[in-house]
Motif scaffolding. Structure first.
Motif, mmCIF file in Angstrom:
data_model
loop_
_atom_site.group_PDB
_atom_site.id
_atom_site.type_symbol
_atom_site.label_atom_id
_atom_site.label_comp_id
_atom_site.label_asym_id
_atom_site.label_seq_id
_atom_site.Cartn_x
_atom_site.Cartn_y
_atom_site.Cartn_z
ATOM 1 N N MET A 88 0.851 -1.196 0.000
ATOM 2 C CA MET A 88 0.000 0.000 0.000
ATOM 3 C C MET A 88 0.884 1.242 0.000
ATOM 4 S SD MET A 88 -1.170 -0.416 3.935
ATOM 5 C CE MET A 88 -1.202 -2.193 3.687
ATOM 6 N N LYS A 89 0.275 2.394 -0.292
ATOM 7 C CA LYS A 89 0.977 3.649 -0.093
ATOM 8 C C LYS A 89 0.801 4.076 1.357
ATOM 9 C CE LYS A 89 -0.526 7.441 -1.886
ATOM 10 N NZ LYS A 89 -0.877 8.386 -2.958
ATOM 11 N N SER A 91 1.673 12.596 -5.310
ATOM 12 C CA SER A 91 0.314 12.147 -5.627
ATOM 13 C C SER A 91 -0.424 11.773 -4.350
ATOM 14 C CB SER A 91 0.370 10.938 -6.579
ATOM 15 O OG SER A 91 1.106 9.884 -5.993
ATOM 16 N N SER A 92 -0.283 12.596 -3.324
ATOM 17 C CA SER A 92 -0.807 12.237 -2.009
ATOM 18 C C SER A 92 -1.320 13.460 -1.264
ATOM 19 C CB SER A 92 0.284 11.552 -1.164
ATOM 20 O OG SER A 92 0.848 10.456 -1.863
ATOM 21 N N GLN A 93 -2.065 13.189 -0.184
ATOM 22 C CA GLN A 93 -2.621 14.272 0.620
ATOM 23 C C GLN A 93 -1.686 14.741 1.719
ATOM 24 O OE1 GLN A 93 -4.037 11.067 0.009
ATOM 25 N NE2 GLN A 93 -5.980 11.159 1.074
ATOM 26 N N ASN A 94 -0.696 13.918 2.095
ATOM 27 C CA ASN A 94 0.193 14.301 3.190
ATOM 28 C C ASN A 94 1.557 13.645 3.015
ATOM 29 O OD1 ASN A 94 0.227 11.665 4.306
ATOM 30 N ND2 ASN A 94 -1.590 12.062 5.510
ATOM 31 N N GLU A 95 2.466 13.956 3.948
ATOM 32 C CA GLU A 95 3.837 13.436 3.882
ATOM 33 C C GLU A 95 4.138 12.477 5.031
ATOM 34 O OE1 GLU A 95 6.685 16.737 1.658
ATOM 35 O OE2 GLU A 95 7.010 16.253 3.738
ATOM 36 N N SER A 128 -14.398 20.056 -1.150
ATOM 37 C CA SER A 128 -13.497 19.349 -0.238
ATOM 38 C C SER A 128 -12.908 18.121 -0.913
ATOM 39 C CB SER A 128 -14.249 18.909 1.024
ATOM 40 O OG SER A 128 -15.130 17.841 0.729
ATOM 41 N N CYS A 129 -11.777 17.667 -0.371
ATOM 42 C CA CYS A 129 -11.186 16.366 -0.720
ATOM 43 C C CYS A 129 -10.254 16.016 0.433
ATOM 44 C CB CYS A 129 -10.426 16.435 -2.044
ATOM 45 S SG CYS A 129 -9.515 14.927 -2.399
ATOM 46 N N VAL A 130 -10.648 15.094 1.291
ATOM 47 C CA VAL A 130 -9.905 14.841 2.524
ATOM 48 C C VAL A 130 -9.267 13.452 2.542
ATOM 49 C CG1 VAL A 130 -10.066 14.709 5.053
ATOM 50 C CG2 VAL A 130 -11.357 16.454 3.799
ATOM 51 N N ASP A 131 -10.074 12.419 2.382
ATOM 52 C CA ASP A 131 -9.546 11.062 2.398
ATOM 53 C C ASP A 131 -10.536 10.147 1.699
ATOM 54 O OD1 ASP A 131 -11.285 9.512 4.498
ATOM 55 O OD2 ASP A 131 -10.787 11.385 5.505
ATOM 56 N N MET A 132 -10.107 8.895 1.493
ATOM 57 C CA MET A 132 -10.931 7.944 0.766
ATOM 58 C C MET A 132 -12.273 7.738 1.471
ATOM 59 S SD MET A 132 -9.128 6.665 -1.898
ATOM 60 C CE MET A 132 -9.363 4.935 -2.254
ATOM 61 N N GLY A 133 -13.363 8.024 0.760
ATOM 62 C CA GLY A 133 -14.696 7.805 1.285
ATOM 63 C C GLY A 133 -15.302 8.971 2.027
ATOM 64 N N ALA A 134 -14.531 10.043 2.238
ATOM 65 C CA ALA A 134 -15.013 11.148 3.075
ATOM 66 C C ALA A 134 -16.130 11.948 2.420
ATOM 67 C CB ALA A 134 -13.859 12.088 3.430
#
Length: 539
Positions: free
Chosen positions: A82-83, A118-122, A401-407
Motif C-alpha cells: 500500500m501507499k 500524488s498524495s494528501q500528506n507526507e 473538499s477532498c480529505v480522504d478515501m470515502g469522506a
C-alpha cells in the motif's frame, strides 16, 4: 548462488521479485502510487502464475491486511502492499497483528510519498512500525530491496511478528541493475500449528501477548545492532562530523563522496534504532547529521538518546529541508559541499497543471453538476480521492473538499445534518467500494438529505486502470444498503445526454432523502488500450 546476468528493475519490481523468490503464497494490495507496480509485477510474472500465487486487488488496505493474516494463520507467507495513507486504513488490523503475531511470515510494504507527488500528506510510515513494536526495514538501493525480502520473511517467522518495509517514491520508481538468485525458495509452509489463544484477542489473551511483545523488544534491538543491513564505517580519532543515513538517504550521501566518505557513517536500514552503534558514533564525532527521507523520525529519537548538549542536525535543525523529499543537492548542501553548476530556471514556460483527459466522462459529470448547482445558492459538492479530484481545478472548480478515501459521502451527510442544502457527494467507483459504502449506510439509516454521485468509469483509473471491486454491482450494493429503488439512477455522461443528466440531478436534489446517481462510462484511457489491443490482434 547468484546469476551473472542482472535485471534492470524499479525498486517496486525488485521487491516484487524478491517476494516471489522468498516463497510467498499471495500478494494483497489496493492500488496506490507509488506502490502499485509491486502487485502489477507479480500479476504479470510467469513464475508467480506457474506457482498459483494469489494476486488480485483487494477492496481496500484493511481487507488486504486481514487476508494476509489469514494466509499467515495457516502457515504460509504473504506480502501486503500500500501507499503510506493506506497504512491509516489498515491500522486496526496492522497494529493488532503485532499482538496476534504471525505463523507464516508477513511483510507489509508501505510506500511513502515525500513531496506529496500524488498524495494528501507526507506522513512517515516508520512511526507505524514503532507504534506496533515490530521490526522495520528500509532498503537503501534496489539490490538491497531485493535481498531484504528473503531476510524479512525469515525475520518475521523467527520472531513471530509481521515486518514493515518502508520505501519512498524515489526508491519505488527509480531503476537499477539487480543481481537475482539462481536458486530460490519454493512456496513454503512453516508447518507450525497456530496457537488459537494468540489469535483470539480477548482481553486475557491480549494482555498476555502484549507482555510477550514488550519482552521481545530487547531481542529486536539486538537484531538491529547486528543486522547485515545496518552498516557502520568508523574513522580513527575524533571527527568533526558523523553521519547517520537512512534508506535511500545513504545513496545520496555516498553520491557526494565517490572516493569514500571522509566522516564516520552509519547506514540504518533496520529498526528499532541500533542505540549502541549510534552512541559509539556520537563518541567519535563532535556533531551528527541525520539524513532521512520523510519526517525527523531518527533525528527526534537521537535527541532523546544522546546528552542534551550534543549537536544533532537534520530536518529539525534546518540543515535539511523540513518538508519534501531528499535530493542529492540538498544533501550536498547539508554536508557543506560547495554546489555544482546551477542552471537558471527556464523562461516563458507556461505551467501545465494536471487535468482530466479529453473525452473523460467525469468532465460531463462536472459540467452537469455545475449547471445545476448554480441554480442553488450555497450548494456544496464534497469530493473524494481519485482522478475526478481534478474537478476541484479549472475549468470546473466544482469541489468544496477532498480529505480522504470515502469522506465525500460522510462529509455530505454531516453537512446535511447541520442544515446544508443541497449537500452533494462525488465519489468514484473504486473509492466507493474502498470506504464509501459504510458512509452511505449511515446516511440511509439517518435518512440524510444528500445526493450521492458515484462516477463510474469501470476501473481504478488514477493508478493505471486496475480492476475495480464493485464493477457492475453498484446498483445492487446501493439497494442492499437501503437506498430507495426509485432513487438509484443510472445515466450515461455524454454531451448529448446533458439535458437528461441535469434533469435527473435536479430531481434527486429535490428528493428529501438519500439518492444515488451513477453516471457510467468507461475510462477513455482503458478503452483506448482495449481498442489498440484488438487492432493488434487482428493484424
Amino acid at each position: 548462488m547468484e546469476n551473472n546476468d542482472k535485471l534492470l528493475l524499479l525498486g517496486d519490481q525488485a521487491i516484487a521479485l524478491g517476494a516471489i523468490h522468498a516463497g510467498i503464497s499471495g500478494v494483497y494490495a489496493y492500488p496506490g502510487t507509488p506502490s502499485t507496480e509491486i502487485t502489477e509485477y507479480i500479476q504479470d510474472s510467469p513464475l508467480a502464475k506457474s506457482r498459483g500465487l494469489h494476486s488480485s486487488w483487494c477492496t481496500n488496505e484493511k481487507t488486504a491486511m486481514e487476508a494476509a493474516l489469514g494466509v499467515s494463520y495457516v502457515g504460509k507467507r504473504a506480502l501486503v502492499c500500500m501507499k503510506h495513507v493506506g497504512m491509516n486504513v489498515c491500522a486496526d488490523a496492522f497494529v493488532n497483528s503485532g499482538i496476534t503475531g504471525v505463523n507464516g511470515g508477513i511483510v507489509v510494504l508501505a510506500a511513502d510519498d515525500p513531496s506529496m507527488h500524488s498524495s494528501q500528506n507526507e506522513q512517515d510510515s516508520r512511526f507505524y512500525g514503532k507504534f506496533a513494536m515490530i521490526p522495520v526495514l528500509e532498503p537503501s538501493s534496489q539490490q538491497e530491496a531485493y535481498d531484504m525480502m528473503e531476510y524479512a520473511y525469515s525475520l518475521s517467522e523467527e520472531e513471530r511478528l509481521p515486518v514493515l518495509m518502508r520505501i519512498t517514491t524515489r526508491m519505488a520508481h527509480s531503476r537499477a541493475a539487480v543481481k537475482v538468485k539462481e536458486k530460490f525458495l519454493d512456496v513454503t509452509c512453516t508447518g507450525k500449528e497456530s496457537v488459537p489463544s494468540d489469535w483470539v484477542l480477548l482481553p486475557g489473551n491480549a494482555r498476555r501477548r502484549y507482555l510477550e511483545v514488550i519482552a521481545e523488544q530487547s531481542r529486536l534491538l539486538d537484531l538491529s545492532e547486528t543486522s547485515p543491513f545496518n552498516e557502520a564505517a568508523f574513522k580513527e580519532g575524533m571527527s568533526e562530523k558523523g553521519i547517520v543515513a537512512c534508506g535511500i538517504g545513504y545513496n545520496y550521501v555516498m553520491e557526494n563522496y565517490p572516493d569514500g566518505c571522509p566522516y564516520p557513517v552509519i547506514k540504518i536500514s533496520q529498526y528499532p534504532l541500533p542505540a549502541d552503534l549510534l552512541t559509539r558514533l556520537a563518541g567519535s564525532c563532535r556533531e551528527m547529521l541525520v539524513v532521512e527521507d520523510g519526517q525527523p523520525f531518527v533525528e527526534e529519537q537521537l535527541k532523546g538518546l544522546l546528552p542534551s548538549q550534543y549537536v544533532v542536525k537534520g530536518r529539525l535543525s534546518g540543515d535539511l529541508p523540513r518538508t519534501g523529499e531528499l535530493t542529492p543537492d540538498n544533501v550536498k548542501a547539508a554536508l557543506g559541499i560547495p554546489g555544482g553548476q546551477v542552471y537558471p530556471k527556464a523562461q516563458h514556460v507556461v505551467p501545465r497543471p494536471p487535468a482530466l483527459c479529453v473525452g473523460c466522462g467525469h468532465r460531463d459529470v462536472y459540467d452537469a453538476l455545475n449547471r445545476v448547482a448554480a441554480e442553488y445558492p450555497g450548494a456544496k459538492i464534497f469530493g473524494d480521492i481519485g482522478c475526478y479530484t481534478l474537478g476541484a481545478l479549472p475549468p470546473f472548480r466544482a469541489l468544496s473538499s477532498c480529505v480522504d478515501m470515502g469522506a465525500s459521502i460522510t462529509m455530505a451527510k454531516g453537512a446535511a445534518d447541520a442544515g446544508q442544502f443541497p449537500s452533494i457527494a462525488v465519489i468514484g467507483d473504486s473509492t466507493f467500494t474502498h470506504s464509501g459504502m459504510t458512509g452511505l449506510l449511515d446516511a440511509v439509516n439517518d435518512k440524510a438529505n444528500i445526493t450521492v454521485i458515484i462516477s463510474d468509469n469501470l476501473t481504478t483509473a488514477m493508478t493505471g486502470g486496475q480492476d475495480s471491486a464493485g464493477t457492475n454491482k453498484f446498483e445492487a450494493i446501493c439497494l442492499g444498503l437501503g437506498v430507495e429503488p426509485g432513487h438509484v439512477r443510472v445515466v450515461v455522461p455524454l454531451p448529448k445526454n446533458m439535458e437528461e443528466i441535469t434533469r435527473v440531478i435536479r430531481e434527486e436534489i429535490e428528493y428529501d432523502g438519500v439518492s444515488v446517481i451513477i453516471p457510467r462510462r468507461e475510462c477513455i484511457q482503458t478503452l483506448n488500450r482495449k481498442l489498440k489491443k484488438k487492432r493488434a490482434e487482428k493484424k
